[in-house]
Write an enzyme that holds these catalytic residues in place. Structure first.
Site, PDB file in Angstrom:
ATOM      1  N   ILE A 276      -5.013   1.163  -2.096  1.00  0.00           N
ATOM      2  CA  ILE A 276      -5.897   0.017  -2.407  1.00  0.00           C
ATOM      3  C   ILE A 276      -7.052   0.073  -1.426  1.00  0.00           C
ATOM      4  O   ILE A 276      -6.870  -0.195  -0.232  1.00  0.00           O
ATOM      5  CB  ILE A 276      -5.185  -1.349  -2.267  1.00  0.00           C
ATOM      6  N   ASP A 277      -8.227   0.430  -1.907  1.00  0.00           N
ATOM      7  CA  ASP A 277      -9.401   0.389  -1.046  1.00  0.00           C
ATOM      8  C   ASP A 277      -9.940  -1.047  -1.076  1.00  0.00           C
ATOM      9  O   ASP A 277      -9.767  -1.752  -2.073  1.00  0.00           O
ATOM     10  CB  ASP A 277     -10.464   1.378  -1.551  1.00  0.00           C
TER      11      ASP A 277
ATOM     12  N   ASP B 130       0.832  -1.209   0.000  1.00  0.00           N
ATOM     13  CA  ASP B 130       0.000   0.000   0.000  1.00  0.00           C
ATOM     14  C   ASP B 130       0.865   1.257   0.000  1.00  0.00           C
ATOM     15  O   ASP B 130       0.633   2.184  -0.773  1.00  0.00           O
ATOM     16  CB  ASP B 130      -0.844   0.045   1.296  1.00  0.00           C
TER      17      ASP B 130
ATOM     18  N   GLU C 276      -3.704   7.537   2.689  1.00  0.00           N
ATOM     19  CA  GLU C 276      -4.149   6.767   3.842  1.00  0.00           C
ATOM     20  C   GLU C 276      -2.968   6.337   4.712  1.00  0.00           C
ATOM     21  O   GLU C 276      -3.065   6.257   5.916  1.00  0.00           O
ATOM     22  CB  GLU C 276      -4.920   5.532   3.354  1.00  0.00           C
TER      23      GLU C 276
ATOM     24  N   THR D  78      -8.912  -3.516   1.044  1.00  0.00           N
ATOM     25  CA  THR D  78      -7.718  -4.371   1.155  1.00  0.00           C
ATOM     26  C   THR D  78      -8.081  -5.812   1.509  1.00  0.00           C
ATOM     27  O   THR D  78      -7.433  -6.742   1.036  1.00  0.00           O
ATOM     28  CB  THR D  78      -6.761  -3.850   2.263  1.00  0.00           C
TER      29      THR D  78
ATOM     30  N   ASP E 115     -11.190   7.657   1.075  1.00  0.00           N
ATOM     31  CA  ASP E 115     -12.151   6.688   0.501  1.00  0.00           C
ATOM     32  C   ASP E 115     -13.138   7.384  -0.435  1.00  0.00           C
ATOM     33  O   ASP E 115     -13.582   6.799  -1.421  1.00  0.00           O
ATOM     34  CB  ASP E 115     -13.009   6.040   1.607  1.00  0.00           C
TER      35      ASP E 115
HETATM   36  C1  2IP Z   1     -12.073   0.183   3.924  1.00  0.00           C
HETATM   37  C2  2IP Z   1     -12.675  -0.917   3.106  1.00  0.00           C
HETATM   38  C3  2IP Z   1     -13.822  -1.562   3.820  1.00  0.00           C
HETATM   39  C4  2IP Z   1     -14.923  -0.569   4.101  1.00  0.00           C
HETATM   40  C5  2IP Z   1     -14.356   0.666   4.777  1.00  0.00           C
HETATM   41  C6  2IP Z   1     -13.149   1.236   4.043  1.00  0.00           C
HETATM   42  O1  2IP Z   1     -10.896   0.691   3.298  1.00  0.00           O
HETATM   43  O2  2IP Z   1     -13.075  -0.422   1.883  1.00  0.00           O
HETATM   44  O3  2IP Z   1     -14.308  -2.591   3.024  1.00  0.00           O
HETATM   45  O4  2IP Z   1     -15.875  -1.198   4.915  1.00  0.00           O
HETATM   46  O5  2IP Z   1     -15.351   1.636   4.822  1.00  0.00           O
HETATM   47  O6  2IP Z   1     -12.666   2.336   4.709  1.00  0.00           O
HETATM   48  P1  2IP Z   1     -17.231  -1.816   4.309  1.00  0.00           P
HETATM   49  O7  2IP Z   1     -16.838  -2.804   3.264  1.00  0.00           O
HETATM   50  O8  2IP Z   1     -17.956  -2.394   5.465  1.00  0.00           O
HETATM   51  O9  2IP Z   1     -17.921  -0.599   3.726  1.00  0.00           O
HETATM   52  P2  2IP Z   1      -9.439  -0.078   3.336  1.00  0.00           P
HETATM   53  O10 2IP Z   1      -9.622  -1.429   2.767  1.00  0.00           O
HETATM   54  O11 2IP Z   1      -8.596   0.814   2.466  1.00  0.00           O
HETATM   55  O12 2IP Z   1      -9.027  -0.073   4.781  1.00  0.00           O
HETATM   56 CA    CA Z   2      -9.870   2.715   2.066  1.00  0.00          CA
END
Ligand code: 2IP
Ligand code: CA
Length: 378
Positions: free
Chosen positions: A155-156, A54, A79, A158, A301
């Protein structure tokens, strides 16, 4: 500023390549999926490899943007922190060096001397991406780099990236979880007002090449400033019959689900992973809105997909603030998220959380229906 857009598309593709290579190359993949804890944890090995991947993605974006637009240096936020501390208390700043060899050497120091992994990762970081096809010719964007700031989520989703479940995406259908939920997000905002004005989303794992050469990605972009509103995705067509469709986190509160059933058609409450992916579903018209009652997302995000939604005539509002305003009888319930100011009463990453939850929407009349359904219910 069309040059900035083209650069962001290019660096997002480079980032997507790194994300794909970390899953494709066995030595990197092994590091990615192994979770070292307790006794197994090597004190010279800094945190988890997934954090390092990341950070490298974030740093390559920062490095390339700063090189072409020096005015943006100091306003490129992400992030991850690039300062690592290993179990021996040694601090290492991970960054992209001027040559592949130097980057490999630096990476080896945080990978406990694993030269193979360090070289593979450095090669991916320094590799030029394939040319990006995007119809940005003739586009003019009336903005100056000195007016802008950037949010990067390398990478959102993850967890989906690590789990790596492969889904075949069906045209026009939301697919709740899998590798396709992992996204590279780069958002640009105005320093003066915090409005999101440009966004690039790269989905590294969109479809698999039938010839067996691996994953192919897809990119999306949008610009929204003044009278310029352009998006790679088209505006939604006719509104669908039979109630609104809303996408939620699987951990959403029961009270929110119940309140929304009054405006949603049967089977129109859907669930998906990844904050970025859920907004992308709204952008693509796979859902009318994304509702989140918790403050569990951050500026990195939402900034990029927010810009695309604005370009399509929609947006992302602060849910708590919008409810407060509509309960006090305010005329316009729109309270769009902004990206320039941290919360003074919080510390660390929490300063940049979207505390009041959010609603992402394409159509303001649909937003009003959702607010009406949620009023007094949270
Ligand atoms: C996270 C990831 C999670 C999401 C959360 C994000 O980012 O996308 O899946 O939770 O909101 O901040 P959810 O899937 O319950 O919405 P990262 O993977 O970058 O930590
Ligand atoms: Ca994210």
């Amino acid at each position: 500023m069309a040059d900035l857009l083209r650069l962001l598309l290019r660096v997002a593709e480079k980032a997507a390549n790194v994300a794909r290579i970390c899953r494709q190359e066995a030595p990197l993949f092994q590091l990615l999926v192994q979770e070292k804890t307790g006794e197994d944890k090597n004190k010279k090995f800094v945190q988890d490899f997934k954090t390092l991947a990341d950070v490298m993605i974030q740093e390559l974006i920062r490095h390339d943007v700063r090189a072409q637009f020096p005015e943006l240096a100091g306003f490129i936020h992400g992030e991850e922190s690039n300062k690592f501390e290993n179990g021996l208390g040694e601090s290492v700043t991970v960054t992209v060096c001027s040559t592949e060899e130097e980057t490999a050497k630096l990476l080896a120091t945080v990978l406990d001397g694993d030269r193979t992994a360090a070289s593979l990762l450095a090669r991916a970081v320094h590799q030029d991406p394939a040319t990006i096809e995007a119809s940005t010719d003739g586009l003019t964007v009336p903005l100056k780099p000195s007016e802008l700031g950037i949010w990067i989520d390398p990478i959102d989703a993850t967890s989906q990236y690590i789990e790596g479940r492969e889904e075949v995406l069906e045209e026009g259908r939301l697919s709740p979880s899998g590798l396709h939920c992992a996204l590279v997000l780069i958002g640009v905002y105005l320093r003066s007002t915090g409005e999101p004005v440009m966004g690039v989303i790269n989905q590294p794992f969109n479809n698999k090449d039938p010839a067996g050469t691996g994953w192919r990605g897809k990119h999306y972009w949008g610009v929204s400033c003044g009278s310029t509103n352009i998006c790679s995705e088209s505006r939604p067509g006719e509104r669908s019959e039979g109630g609104l469709s809303v996408v939620l986190s699987s951990s959403e509160k029961q009270s929110v689900k119940e309140a929304l059933t009054s405006v949603c058609g049967p089977d129109k409450l859907m669930y998906a992973s990844g904050a970025g992916y859920k907004v992308l579903c709204v952008i693509q018209g796979l859902a009318d809105a994304y509702v989140l009652s918790e403050g569990s997302t951050f500026k990195w995000d939402s900034c990029a997909p927010h810009a695309l939604l604005r370009a399509l005539g929609g947006g992302v509002v602060d849910l708590a603030l919008s409810l407060q305003q509509s309960e006090s009888g305010a005329q316009d319930p729109r309270t769009e998220l902004t990206y320039h100011q941290p919360r003074a009463d919080r510390s660390g990453a929490d300063r940049w959380a979207n505390h009041g939850g959010l609603v992402a929407y394409r159509d303001v009349s649909q937003l009003r229906s959702i607010m009406g359904a949620l009023r007094g219910k949270l």
